[in-house]
Design an enzyme around this catalytic site. Sequence first.
Site, PDB file in Angstrom:
ATOM      1  N   CYS A 174      55.688 117.735  69.876  1.00 12.30           N
ATOM      2  CA  CYS A 174      56.160 119.009  69.305  1.00 12.30           C
ATOM      3  C   CYS A 174      56.035 120.107  70.347  1.00 12.30           C
ATOM      4  CB  CYS A 174      55.293 119.329  68.087  1.00 12.30           C
ATOM      5  SG  CYS A 174      55.307 121.043  67.546  1.00 12.30           S
ATOM      6  N   ASP A 175      56.924 121.076  70.244  1.00  8.82           N
ATOM      7  CA  ASP A 175      56.943 122.148  71.243  1.00  8.82           C
ATOM      8  C   ASP A 175      55.961 123.285  70.949  1.00  8.82           C
ATOM      9  OD1 ASP A 175      58.523 122.853  68.956  1.00  8.82           O
ATOM     10  OD2 ASP A 175      59.067 124.648  70.067  1.00  8.82           O
ATOM     11  N   TYR A 210      51.132 127.520  62.624  1.00  8.18           N
ATOM     12  CA  TYR A 210      51.532 126.981  61.324  1.00  8.18           C
ATOM     13  C   TYR A 210      50.415 127.012  60.285  1.00  8.18           C
ATOM     14  CZ  TYR A 210      56.207 125.637  62.634  1.00  8.18           C
ATOM     15  OH  TYR A 210      57.523 125.684  63.003  1.00  8.18           O
TER      16      TYR A 210
HETATM   17  C1  G6P Z   1      58.676 125.432  66.239  1.00  9.50           C
HETATM   18  C2  G6P Z   1      58.229 124.085  65.779  1.00  9.50           C
HETATM   19  C3  G6P Z   1      59.392 123.232  65.436  1.00  9.50           C
HETATM   20  C4  G6P Z   1      60.250 123.914  64.407  1.00  9.50           C
HETATM   21  C5  G6P Z   1      60.673 125.279  64.903  1.00  9.50           C
HETATM   22  C6  G6P Z   1      61.367 126.045  63.799  1.00  9.50           C
HETATM   23  O1  G6P Z   1      59.274 125.382  67.479  1.00  9.50           O
HETATM   24  O2  G6P Z   1      57.418 123.425  66.690  1.00  9.50           O
HETATM   25  O3  G6P Z   1      58.913 122.011  64.964  1.00  9.50           O
HETATM   26  O4  G6P Z   1      61.370 123.155  64.087  1.00  9.50           O
HETATM   27  O5  G6P Z   1      59.561 126.009  65.288  1.00  9.50           O
HETATM   28  O6  G6P Z   1      61.976 127.154  64.332  1.00  9.50           O
HETATM   29  P1  G6P Z   1      63.183 127.878  63.610  1.00  9.50           P
HETATM   30  O7  G6P Z   1      63.583 128.933  64.569  1.00  9.50           O
HETATM   31  O8  G6P Z   1      64.234 126.813  63.416  1.00  9.50           O
HETATM   32  O9  G6P Z   1      62.652 128.380  62.333  1.00  9.50           O
HETATM   33 MN    MN Z   2      57.066 121.337  65.897  1.00  5.70          MN
END
Ligand code: G6P
Ligand code: MN
Length: 441
Positions: A170-171, A263
């Site tokens: 995961c990023d 999160y």
């Molecule tokens: C982060 C999480 C991802 C997720 C994203 C959602 O980068 O690591 O797992 O999908 O946030 O971002 P968004 O801009 O799509 O709400």
């Molecule tokens: Mn993620």
Amino acid sequence: MDKKAVVIAGAGSTHTPGIIQSLLQKKNELPLRKLALYDIDEKRMHLVYDIMKQFIEQEAPDIEVVVTTDPEKAFTDVDFVFAQIRQGGLQMRRQDERIPLKYGCVGQETCGAGGSISYGIRSIPGVFDLVRYAKKYSPDAWILNYSNPAAVVAEATRREFNNDHILNICDMPTAILLSYSKMLGLPSWRDIDPMYFGLNHFGWFTKIYDKQGRDRLPELRQMILEHGMAVSDKHHKDKDWMHTWGQYVKIVKDYPEYLPNSYLQYYLYSKDMADDMDPNWTRADNVINGREKEMFAEHDKYLADPANYKSPVQSFTVFGDFIVDAAASIAYNKCERYLVIVENNGAIPNLPDDAMVEVPAYLRSWGPEPISQPAIPTFYKGLIEEQNASEKLAVDAYYEHSYQKALEAIAINKTVPSTTVARQILDDLIEANGNYWPTLS
Ligand code: G6P
Ligand code: MN
């Protein structure tokens, strides 16, 4: 260095232009012989390809480019699969977010009833398809999976494939490290060696070592408490994310021992978060009207004058950068350190061996070598075990087609206050997911 072939699975994603950009800008770290784009949504994939074609031709005129919805063509003769699918697209993300909110519970892409359970059960078969294609057509390929909800998907791929040649990653931790490094005045997030424990989207940094071996966490904590988080990457900077970084300070104030994954806001303040959210306009709506709309607008520019169109080359997201580096670390056995999702097996000694945990690991050509962490204090252990139970029950529900397990997965989740509510949410989710889910009984 021998050249590598990469397939991007889920190539119609709004993150794909950024990933292609990173791949080609990092061609010294991961030289390419082939780039394949694969998606089940042909139209969307071609839209992305139209936008990036000029850039690909300019930066990498020699590589073979394959754009296809045929799994055999896409997955044959590749070294890496970058898997980033979103089953049901943003429309279903919207359902995942709205349904729990209807009952006063957090509605979030990867957290709670909509994230872990609804999206989890929906994602599993799609990710399994990709892994099976890879294993059939390129048995030695590594699958870098960052399809969400990564925690649930990782548990499912553990059961189905023992995570052989699969790295779930995961990023978010990298994005946070990027911010930390900037705040500390360090040139790169690689100048930090973190210690970290938890589950995906559910973990804590316990040490932030610099290259001199000093733990900079106390200094960072002070900076965050006094000045807030200074966010660095483009993706995590819009209005919603800025709200998240505001919440981040609150977590650090309430729980100053470690530094959290952002999160955790959805679990530690679930009622406040739900009260703040609008059931008729969620994050999915903002992504549809923001990032996705921008991508469509970019494509309109292409359509207006294909021959003279120039691909946009500002940096899109941090996603691409770290995923390409992680692949290079595996490809060339560089032994670089990343936060990844692995089967615990003692890495966190007082959590179950079969939990899929997020910890630092060295990425070798034979896979991740996790770095063991000290035993964790009761508060964190309790939270993690509850969340992990929810994630495991979601995977049980998928395999056993079990209504009861799905109900338990939702009821035990910290974002849900009671079984009555859990049942209402589940019944709505069953309807909304239709054929994406197995029939539960
Ligand atoms: C982060 C999480 C991802 C997720 C994203 C959602 O980068 O690591 O797992 O999908 O946030 O971002 P968004 O801009 O799509 O709400
Ligand atoms: Mn993620």
